[in-house]
Design a protein around this motif. Structure first.
Motif, PDB file in Angstrom:
ATOM      1  N   ILE A 136     -71.572-104.578 139.307  1.00 36.01           N
ATOM      2  CA  ILE A 136     -71.969-103.370 140.043  1.00 36.01           C
ATOM      3  C   ILE A 136     -72.761-103.680 141.304  1.00 36.01           C
ATOM      4  O   ILE A 136     -73.010-102.803 142.114  1.00 36.01           O
ATOM      5  CB  ILE A 136     -72.799-102.417 139.135  1.00 36.01           C
ATOM      6  CG1 ILE A 136     -74.094-103.100 138.688  1.00 36.01           C
ATOM      7  CG2 ILE A 136     -71.982-101.926 137.958  1.00 36.01           C
ATOM      8  CD1 ILE A 136     -75.087-102.166 138.035  1.00 36.01           C
ATOM      9  N   TYR A 137     -73.164-104.928 141.462  1.00 30.96           N
ATOM     10  CA  TYR A 137     -73.977-105.298 142.620  1.00 30.96           C
ATOM     11  C   TYR A 137     -73.104-105.681 143.809  1.00 30.96           C
ATOM     12  O   TYR A 137     -72.238-106.534 143.687  1.00 30.96           O
ATOM     13  CB  TYR A 137     -74.891-106.487 142.286  1.00 30.96           C
ATOM     14  CG  TYR A 137     -75.930-106.184 141.247  1.00 30.96           C
ATOM     15  CD1 TYR A 137     -77.113-105.533 141.583  1.00 30.96           C
ATOM     16  CD2 TYR A 137     -75.722-106.533 139.919  1.00 30.96           C
ATOM     17  CE1 TYR A 137     -78.069-105.253 140.626  1.00 30.96           C
ATOM     18  CE2 TYR A 137     -76.671-106.244 138.947  1.00 30.96           C
ATOM     19  CZ  TYR A 137     -77.841-105.605 139.319  1.00 30.96           C
ATOM     20  OH  TYR A 137     -78.783-105.321 138.361  1.00 30.96           O
ATOM     21  N   PRO A 138     -73.374-105.083 144.979  1.00 29.20           N
ATOM     22  CA  PRO A 138     -72.673-105.548 146.181  1.00 29.20           C
ATOM     23  C   PRO A 138     -73.309-106.861 146.650  1.00 29.20           C
ATOM     24  O   PRO A 138     -74.393-107.227 146.192  1.00 29.20           O
ATOM     25  CB  PRO A 138     -72.961-104.426 147.194  1.00 29.20           C
ATOM     26  CG  PRO A 138     -74.304-103.893 146.776  1.00 29.20           C
ATOM     27  CD  PRO A 138     -74.322-104.001 145.264  1.00 29.20           C
ATOM     28  N   ALA A 139     -72.655-107.560 147.545  1.00 33.83           N
ATOM     29  CA  ALA A 139     -73.288-108.730 148.169  1.00 33.83           C
ATOM     30  C   ALA A 139     -74.507-108.226 148.936  1.00 33.83           C
ATOM     31  O   ALA A 139     -74.456-107.169 149.567  1.00 33.83           O
ATOM     32  CB  ALA A 139     -72.316-109.434 149.096  1.00 33.83           C
ATOM     33  N   PHE A 140     -75.598-108.967 148.856  1.00 31.70           N
ATOM     34  CA  PHE A 140     -76.782-108.550 149.609  1.00 31.70           C
ATOM     35  C   PHE A 140     -77.639-109.762 149.959  1.00 31.70           C
ATOM     36  O   PHE A 140     -77.472-110.848 149.406  1.00 31.70           O
ATOM     37  CB  PHE A 140     -77.604-107.488 148.860  1.00 31.70           C
ATOM     38  CG  PHE A 140     -78.212-107.908 147.551  1.00 31.70           C
ATOM     39  CD1 PHE A 140     -79.536-108.300 147.475  1.00 31.70           C
ATOM     40  CD2 PHE A 140     -77.472-107.861 146.370  1.00 31.70           C
ATOM     41  CE1 PHE A 140     -80.112-108.655 146.266  1.00 31.70           C
ATOM     42  CE2 PHE A 140     -78.037-108.215 145.151  1.00 31.70           C
ATOM     43  CZ  PHE A 140     -79.356-108.606 145.092  1.00 31.70           C
ATOM     44  N   LYS A 168     -72.488 -95.620 146.373  1.00 31.32           N
ATOM     45  CA  LYS A 168     -72.937 -96.901 145.809  1.00 31.32           C
ATOM     46  C   LYS A 168     -74.238 -97.346 146.478  1.00 31.32           C
ATOM     47  O   LYS A 168     -75.111 -97.907 145.830  1.00 31.32           O
ATOM     48  CB  LYS A 168     -71.841 -97.963 145.983  1.00 31.32           C
ATOM     49  CG  LYS A 168     -72.080 -99.210 145.177  1.00 31.32           C
ATOM     50  CD  LYS A 168     -70.867-100.124 145.209  1.00 31.32           C
ATOM     51  CE  LYS A 168     -71.070-101.282 144.244  1.00 31.32           C
ATOM     52  NZ  LYS A 168     -69.925-102.170 144.189  1.00 31.32           N
ATOM     53  N   LYS A 169     -74.373 -97.054 147.765  1.00 36.57           N
ATOM     54  CA  LYS A 169     -75.585 -97.401 148.512  1.00 36.57           C
ATOM     55  C   LYS A 169     -76.800 -96.691 147.922  1.00 36.57           C
ATOM     56  O   LYS A 169     -77.832 -97.312 147.675  1.00 36.57           O
ATOM     57  CB  LYS A 169     -75.393 -97.021 149.985  1.00 36.57           C
ATOM     58  CG  LYS A 169     -76.592 -97.264 150.877  1.00 36.57           C
ATOM     59  CD  LYS A 169     -76.249 -96.861 152.309  1.00 36.57           C
ATOM     60  CE  LYS A 169     -77.416 -96.936 153.239  1.00 36.57           C
ATOM     61  NZ  LYS A 169     -77.904 -98.251 153.517  1.00 36.57           N
ATOM     62  N   LYS A 174     -81.735 -97.189 144.938  1.00 34.56           N
ATOM     63  CA  LYS A 174     -82.680 -96.624 143.968  1.00 34.56           C
ATOM     64  C   LYS A 174     -82.993 -97.657 142.893  1.00 34.56           C
ATOM     65  O   LYS A 174     -84.153 -97.916 142.575  1.00 34.56           O
ATOM     66  CB  LYS A 174     -82.083 -95.358 143.356  1.00 34.56           C
ATOM     67  CG  LYS A 174     -82.939 -94.696 142.320  1.00 34.56           C
ATOM     68  CD  LYS A 174     -84.011 -93.878 142.960  1.00 34.56           C
ATOM     69  CE  LYS A 174     -84.674 -93.021 141.879  1.00 34.56           C
ATOM     70  NZ  LYS A 174     -86.035 -92.731 142.189  1.00 34.56           N
ATOM     71  N   ALA A 175     -81.950 -98.274 142.333  1.00 36.92           N
ATOM     72  CA  ALA A 175     -82.145 -99.269 141.272  1.00 36.92           C
ATOM     73  C   ALA A 175     -82.911-100.485 141.798  1.00 36.92           C
ATOM     74  O   ALA A 175     -83.840-100.980 141.145  1.00 36.92           O
ATOM     75  CB  ALA A 175     -80.794 -99.694 140.701  1.00 36.92           C
ATOM     76  N   MET A 176     -82.511-100.995 142.974  1.00 35.96           N
ATOM     77  CA  MET A 176     -83.182-102.174 143.540  1.00 35.96           C
ATOM     78  C   MET A 176     -84.627-101.861 143.913  1.00 35.96           C
ATOM     79  O   MET A 176     -85.514-102.686 143.707  1.00 35.96           O
ATOM     80  CB  MET A 176     -82.424-102.690 144.758  1.00 35.96           C
ATOM     81  CG  MET A 176     -81.155-103.433 144.429  1.00 35.96           C
ATOM     82  SD  MET A 176     -81.394-104.839 143.321  1.00 35.96           S
ATOM     83  CE  MET A 176     -82.275-105.963 144.370  1.00 35.96           C
ATOM     84  N   GLY A 177     -84.855-100.683 144.466  1.00 39.53           N
ATOM     85  CA  GLY A 177     -86.216-100.284 144.841  1.00 39.53           C
ATOM     86  C   GLY A 177     -87.146-100.312 143.634  1.00 39.53           C
ATOM     87  O   GLY A 177     -88.255-100.852 143.695  1.00 39.53           O
ATOM     88  N   ASN A 178     -86.678 -99.750 142.515  1.00 36.05           N
ATOM     89  CA  ASN A 178     -87.494 -99.739 141.289  1.00 36.05           C
ATOM     90  C   ASN A 178     -87.721-101.152 140.759  1.00 36.05           C
ATOM     91  O   ASN A 178     -88.825-101.509 140.365  1.00 36.05           O
ATOM     92  CB  ASN A 178     -86.830 -98.870 140.212  1.00 36.05           C
ATOM     93  CG  ASN A 178     -86.897 -97.399 140.565  1.00 36.05           C
ATOM     94  OD1 ASN A 178     -87.773 -96.952 141.298  1.00 36.05           O
ATOM     95  ND2 ASN A 178     -85.953 -96.629 140.050  1.00 36.05           N
ATOM     96  N   ALA A 179     -86.659-101.963 140.734  1.00 43.15           N
ATOM     97  CA  ALA A 179     -86.775-103.334 140.218  1.00 43.15           C
ATOM     98  C   ALA A 179     -87.694-104.171 141.107  1.00 43.15           C
ATOM     99  O   ALA A 179     -88.524-104.935 140.599  1.00 43.15           O
ATOM    100  CB  ALA A 179     -85.392-103.972 140.118  1.00 43.15           C
ATOM    101  N   ILE A 180     -87.558-104.031 142.409  1.00 36.67           N
ATOM    102  CA  ILE A 180     -88.392-104.821 143.336  1.00 36.67           C
ATOM    103  C   ILE A 180     -89.858-104.408 143.208  1.00 36.67           C
ATOM    104  O   ILE A 180     -90.751-105.260 143.203  1.00 36.67           O
ATOM    105  CB  ILE A 180     -87.901-104.672 144.792  1.00 36.67           C
ATOM    106  CG1 ILE A 180     -86.535-105.327 144.934  1.00 36.67           C
ATOM    107  CG2 ILE A 180     -88.883-105.298 145.764  1.00 36.67           C
ATOM    108  CD1 ILE A 180     -85.844-104.999 146.221  1.00 36.67           C
TER     109      ILE A 180
END
Length: 195
Positions: A136-140, A168-169, A174-180
């Motif tokens: 589910i993760y795009p390249a980043f 997807k963005k 949202k998911a990355m913001g919470n995890a970070i």
């Protein structure tokens, strides 16, 4: 000392150097020019993904810049502070540097990561990693900016750059913001404990 089974390209030459207090020193040497053609070009590095509006989070940490940098760049220690990582796979015999690759095993996925930037200045350090698309993760690209505020206070800013379609963005950010955010809090706690 005489060598009996030198490779074909070795052409030992004799030389001597004199030192006032030591005397004459005899030695042998060979030029390594013949090996240059055998060295393959380095693999091309992946370009950093950069977008105009990345996910950006930051935190102030009560520790020296070096303390935070050592935790940030030490691959096996990611398991201590990056939320969701169950295991880190890496070649522990290799030096951690730009181009070093490792994998972060998550509960449902594995991320392949390459260190893509590691620039150290007097009061600022820029450390970046490229992460391949996976599940589910795009390249980043994640870029970490460590900045010295005082002798015992630094700021860590993280930028997550990715190119995704609209829906997807939103979900990814949202998911990355919470995890970070959670990861930065753990990072801060470890640094301040080790300060």
């Amino acid at each position: 000392k005489s060598t009996t089974s030198s490779p074909q390209w070795v052409n030992l030459q004799q030389a001597q150097v004199s030192y006032k207090n030591v005397g004459n020193i005899n030695y042998q040497f060979t030029y390594l020019d013949a090996l240059l053609n055998e060295i393959p070009p380095p693999p091309k590095r992946k370009e950093l993904i950069k977008v105009d509006f990345p996910v950006v989070l930051s935190i102030h940490i009560n520790c020296k810049l070096d303390t935070a940098y050592n935790l940030l760049k030490t691959i096996p220690r990611k398991i201590e502070w990056v939320v969701g990582i169950k295991k880190v796979n890496y070649h522990n015999k290799r030096i951690e540097r730009v181009g070093t690759e490792h994998e972060c095993v998550l509960p449902l996925n594995t991320l392949h990561i390459e260190t893509s930037k590691n620039e150290v200045f007097d009061d600022t350090i820029i450390y970046a990693e490229n992460i391949d698309a996976s599940g589910i993760y795009p390249a980043f690209t994640q870029i970490f900016y460590l900045e010295k505020e005082t002798i015992s206070l630094c700021k860590l800013k993280v930028e997550i750059h990715h190119e995704s379609k609209f829906l997807k963005k939103i979900i990814f950010e949202k998911a990355m913001g919470n995890a970070i955010k959670k990861s930065l809090i753990k990072f801060k706690q470890i640094c301040e404990k080790e300060a």
